[in-house]
Design a protein around this motif. Structure first.
Motif, short mmCIF file in Angstrom:
data_model
loop_
_atom_site.label_atom_id
_atom_site.label_comp_id
_atom_site.label_asym_id
_atom_site.label_seq_id
_atom_site.Cartn_x
_atom_site.Cartn_y
_atom_site.Cartn_z
N ILE A 109 0.91 -1.18 0.00
CA ILE A 109 0.05 0.00 -0.26
C ILE A 109 0.90 1.26 0.09
N MET A 110 0.77 1.81 -1.12
CA MET A 110 1.97 3.01 -1.34
C MET A 110 1.09 4.27 -0.92
N ASP A 111 1.49 4.54 0.52
CA ASP A 111 0.71 5.63 1.25
C ASP A 111 1.67 6.86 1.62
N ASN A 122 1.94 9.89 -0.13
CA ASN A 122 2.39 10.63 -1.07
C ASN A 122 1.85 12.39 -0.82
N GLY A 123 0.77 12.34 -0.21
CA GLY A 123 -0.08 13.70 0.02
C GLY A 123 0.91 14.56 1.32
N ARG A 124 0.91 13.83 2.30
CA ARG A 124 1.78 14.33 3.30
C ARG A 124 3.19 14.47 2.82
N TRP A 125 3.81 13.72 2.15
CA TRP A 125 5.26 13.93 1.72
C TRP A 125 5.30 15.48 0.97
N PRO A 159 1.88 21.20 -3.63
CA PRO A 159 0.67 20.51 -3.83
C PRO A 159 0.65 19.06 -3.80
N ARG A 160 -0.49 18.35 -3.27
CA ARG A 160 -0.50 17.15 -3.25
C ARG A 160 0.01 16.33 -4.33
N VAL A 161 -0.51 16.71 -5.41
CA VAL A 161 -0.09 16.16 -6.83
C VAL A 161 1.42 15.87 -7.03
N ARG A 208 -13.68 9.36 -3.39
CA ARG A 208 -14.33 10.06 -2.46
C ARG A 208 -13.30 11.51 -2.26
N ARG A 209 -12.22 11.40 -2.85
CA ARG A 209 -11.23 12.84 -2.79
C ARG A 209 -12.12 13.59 -3.68
N PRO A 210 -11.25 14.86 -3.39
CA PRO A 210 -11.83 15.90 -4.47
C PRO A 210 -11.54 15.69 -5.91
C1 IPE Z 1 -1.38 7.32 -1.29
O1 IPE Z 1 -0.90 8.52 -0.95
C2 IPE Z 1 -1.69 7.50 -2.96
C3 IPE Z 1 -3.23 7.18 -3.18
C4 IPE Z 1 -4.14 7.00 -2.26
C5 IPE Z 1 -3.65 7.29 -4.52
P1 IPE Z 1 -2.10 9.44 -0.09
O2 IPE Z 1 -2.53 10.48 -1.28
O3 IPE Z 1 -2.95 8.84 0.39
O4 IPE Z 1 -1.12 10.35 0.74
P2 IPE Z 1 -1.55 10.83 2.27
O5 IPE Z 1 -1.95 9.36 2.88
O6 IPE Z 1 -2.65 11.81 2.03
O7 IPE Z 1 -0.29 11.25 2.74
#
Ligand code: IPE
Ligand code: IPE
Ligand code: MG
Length: 252
Positions: free
Chosen positions: A23-25, A27-30, A37-39, A75-77
């Motif tokens: 589970i590659m989790d 990215n957003g917080r990085w 920006p999260r992208v 469910r994300r924006p």
């Molecule tokens: C995982 O990173 C990638 C996807 C779910 C597409 P996140 O986007 O969930 O990153 P965090 O958890 O908000 O940091």
């Protein structure tokens, strides 16, 4: 071919896990910790995928499965969802040739019907092009959910035996999304959360679980080695006792 089930037969053990599922989790917080920006985190995440695919090939991992987009991620924006879709499409465009050259067979599993037809075509083309490669099977779970998987498999099993009311594990197994792979030996979740988030619910029954705080874009070959080292120190008993395992090993 139906693969051995961890609740029926003990899969073969080896030092290097045959199948790693991640589970590659994070990215957003990085990205957020860098005021980006999260992208930007998702884009960096694609680079991490490239590195981990290479590292798995080098270490002799035969199957790598990555959770890229869950059935809940809709469910994300909407802007984030559409950026993720675009990124997926660009990644396929850019990476498939390299993967093909490196002997990677690509499989994309999940409910793909919700994707743009152009993306669906790209997925089908990538799978056909790499179908005969044997070094590493890379499965991307996209619009995937463990509950969806079990239900769709159940529905398919029921359709092949109309009127049947009782099904066995063996009836279901060939219809599961991961029927082309043995069950994962090692599960990794990056980003600090300790949950399964509707990933491979059926297939993880006896998988060794490993959680790390490292955000996915920072997860590299050394991080993978740490996870594998942790895996190698586990005793996989599959319901048996330690003493029984010693007997089984002596006998083989
Ligand atoms: C995982 O990173 C990638 C996807 C779910 C597409 P996140 O986007 O969930 O990153 P965090 O958890 O908000 O940091
Ligand atoms: C799980 O990550 C799905 C993917 C990595 C694709 P999420 O970040 O969406 O998980 P939850 O919702 O926080 O559990
Ligand atoms: Mg997350």
């Amino acid at each position: 071919m139906t693969r051995p089930s961890s609740t029926q037969d003990i899969p073969e053990a080896s030092l290097v896990p045959t199948h790693v599922a991640i589970i590659m989790d994070g990215n957003g917080r990085w990205a957020t910790t860098r005021y980006l920006p999260r992208v930007a985190g998702h884009a960096k995440g694609v680079e991490a995928v490239r590195g981990i695919v290479k590292a798995c090939v080098a270490r002799g991992v035969a199957y790598l499965t990555l959770f890229a987009f869950s059935s809940e991620n809709w469910r994300r924006p909407p802007e984030e969802v559409s950026l993720l879709m675009r990124l997926f499409s660009t990644a396929l465009e850019r990476e498939v040739s390299r993967m093909h050259a490196n002997g990677v067979r690509l499989r994309i599993v999940g409910d793909l019907s919700r994707f743009d037809p152009v993306l669906q075509q790209q997925i089908a083309d990538a799978e056909v092009r790499t179908a005969d490669n044997e070094r590493l099977t890379l499965t991307i779970c996209a619009n995937y959910g463990g509950r969806w998987d079990m239900l769709q498999a159940m529905n398919k099993a029921a359709a092949t035996r109309p009127g049947s009311t009782e099904f066995t594990e063996q009836d279901l197994a060939p219809h599961l999304a991961m029927a082309h792979a043995p069950e994962p030996d090692l599960f990794i979740r990056t980003g600090g959360e300790q949950r399964i988030s509707n990933f491979l619910l059926w297939q993880l029954a006896y998988t060794e679980l490993y959680f790390t705080d490292t955000y996915w874009p920072d997860f590299n070959a050394a991080s993978l080695d740490q996870a594998i080292l942790s895996y190698q120190q586990r005793e996989r008993r599959f319901g048996r006792t330690s003493a029984q395992l010693i007997e089984v090993r002596k006998a083989s």
